[in-house]
Scaffold this motif. Structure first.
Motif, PDB file in Angstrom:
ATOM      1  N   VAL A 248       0.847  -1.193   0.000  1.00 27.51           N
ATOM      2  CA  VAL A 248       0.000   0.000   0.000  1.00 27.51           C
ATOM      3  C   VAL A 248       0.887   1.249   0.000  1.00 27.51           C
TER       4      VAL A 248
ATOM      5  N   ALA B 247       0.211   4.640   2.437  1.00 29.42           N
ATOM      6  CA  ALA B 247      -0.742   4.036   3.364  1.00 29.42           C
ATOM      7  C   ALA B 247      -1.275   5.028   4.390  1.00 29.42           C
TER       8      ALA B 247
ATOM      9  N   THR C 240      -4.698  -3.254   8.795  1.00 27.96           N
ATOM     10  CA  THR C 240      -4.025  -4.360   9.480  1.00 27.96           C
ATOM     11  C   THR C 240      -4.472  -4.491  10.926  1.00 27.96           C
TER      12      THR C 240
ATOM     13  N   GLU D 216       3.204  -1.436   4.244  1.00 23.67           N
ATOM     14  CA  GLU D 216       2.725  -0.053   4.185  1.00 23.67           C
ATOM     15  C   GLU D 216       3.917   0.834   3.832  1.00 23.67           C
TER      16      GLU D 216
ATOM     17  N   ASP E 256       5.387   4.494   3.039  1.00 20.62           N
ATOM     18  CA  ASP E 256       5.124   5.928   3.190  1.00 20.62           C
ATOM     19  C   ASP E 256       6.372   6.623   3.700  1.00 20.62           C
TER      20      ASP E 256
ATOM     21  N   GLN F 177       4.895   7.745   8.900  1.00 23.22           N
ATOM     22  CA  GLN F 177       4.798   6.472   9.614  1.00 23.22           C
ATOM     23  C   GLN F 177       5.039   6.647  11.112  1.00 23.22           C
TER      24      GLN F 177
ATOM     25  N   LYS G 177       1.980   7.960  12.646  1.00 15.01           N
ATOM     26  CA  LYS G 177       0.964   6.923  12.821  1.00 15.01           C
ATOM     27  C   LYS G 177       1.246   6.105  14.078  1.00 15.01           C
TER      28      LYS G 177
ATOM     29  N   PRO H  58       1.451  -4.481   9.680  1.00 16.40           N
ATOM     30  CA  PRO H  58       2.219  -4.584   8.455  1.00 16.40           C
ATOM     31  C   PRO H  58       3.712  -4.409   8.691  1.00 16.40           C
TER      32      PRO H  58
ATOM     33  N   PHE I  90       6.388  -1.900   8.073  1.00 13.34           N
ATOM     34  CA  PHE I  90       6.463  -0.478   7.742  1.00 13.34           C
ATOM     35  C   PHE I  90       7.696  -0.249   6.880  1.00 13.34           C
TER      36      PHE I  90
END
Length: 263
Positions: free
Chosen positions: A39, A42, A48, A62, A64, A69, A72, A87, A89
């Motif tokens: 993704v 993401a 997930t 994911e 990004d 990240q 997140k 996931p 990362f």
């Protein structure tokens, strides 16, 4: 200072519908045996966290920017949400890093979704193209072997002739030797009879992985299963192929390696 994103109703609805469709599609493909899902962009997606933990393991990547990240992770920690095992990362700057660094295998079937509209403008067209091209080539190789397997079962000589180069290399435990296409086609009935005499039915392609060696050559590893006509444990066969992609983008086998004899 933390950044905030302002969403209007239309953009939010679009992102929600697009994300819901992608998640349903991914879930269906997981049940069918898909092993990896990437993704790019993401963002703060929570797929997930909501995925059934009892489901079969799948590599979810994911992709990004590292700042996104980390934001997140921080948001999940603040909310008391544990980061799941998946996931993976992949802190990737879209303009410089390759997806394979996160464990992505271009030789296996995959689903890749661009869910967040703000991610796509970050990608120059020449950066997007290699990912889509890799997926296209994987589909083409799978289709090549699906046709090849069917033609081998039914001894479709014309189709098999188009699958091989005019002269190709054959290797087994006894060594390697060049074989002409006409000589190979002439030997096919004898080979089929050898399988029949050994009590082995038509082989089914189980798994296929491939590795691009350069722009024109692809190494393909395959696993096959053939039933015993009298019953009992099936025969497992392994073979590798070196394919050449011609100027018209069609593939032909230029080398075939049989990893074991019949037993």
């Amino acid at each position: 200072m933390p950044r905030t994103l302002s969403w209007n109703a239309g953009a939010l609805a679009q992102a929600t519908v697009r994300g819901h469709y992608a998640e349903r599609r991914a879930t269906d493909l997981f049940r069918s045996g898909l092993e990896q899902y990437a993704v790019p962009g993401a963002g703060l997606g929570t797929f997930t966290c909501r995925r059934d933990r009892a489901a079969r393991p799948v590599l979810v990547i994911e992709v990004d920017h590292p700042i996104t990240q980390q934001g997140k992770r921080d948001a999940m920690a603040t909310a008391g949400i544990a980061v799941p095992d998946e996931p993976v990362f992949a802190p990737v700057d879209f303009e410089s890093d390759a997806l394979h660094k996160a464990g992505f295998d271009p030789g296996k079937p995959a689903l890749i979704t661009f869910l967040i509209c703000c991610a796509t403008p970050q990608l120059q067209q020449e950066r997007i193209h290699p990912m889509s091209e890799a997926a296209t080539h994987a589909d083409e190789i799978r289709r090549f072997f699906d046709v090849f397997a069917q033609a081998s079962d039914s001894l479709e000589v014309d189709t098999l002739a188009g699958s091989f180069a005019e002269v190709f290399l054959v290797g087994d435990a006894g060594g390697a030797r060049p074989v002409s296409r006409p000589a190979f086609l002439q030997a096919l009935p004898k080979r089929a009879q050898m399988f029949a005499d050994a009590g082995i039915g038509p082989a089914t392609l189980d798994t296929l992985t491939h590795q691009h060696l350069d722009d024109r050559y692809v190494l393909v590893r395959t696993e096959w299963t053939a039933p015993r006509t009298a019953g009992g444990e099936p025969v497992h066969l392994s073979s590798s192929y070196l394919l050449h992609r011609d100027a018209d983008d069609s593939y032909r086998i230029v080398a075939y390696l049989n990893h074991q004899g019949l037993s």
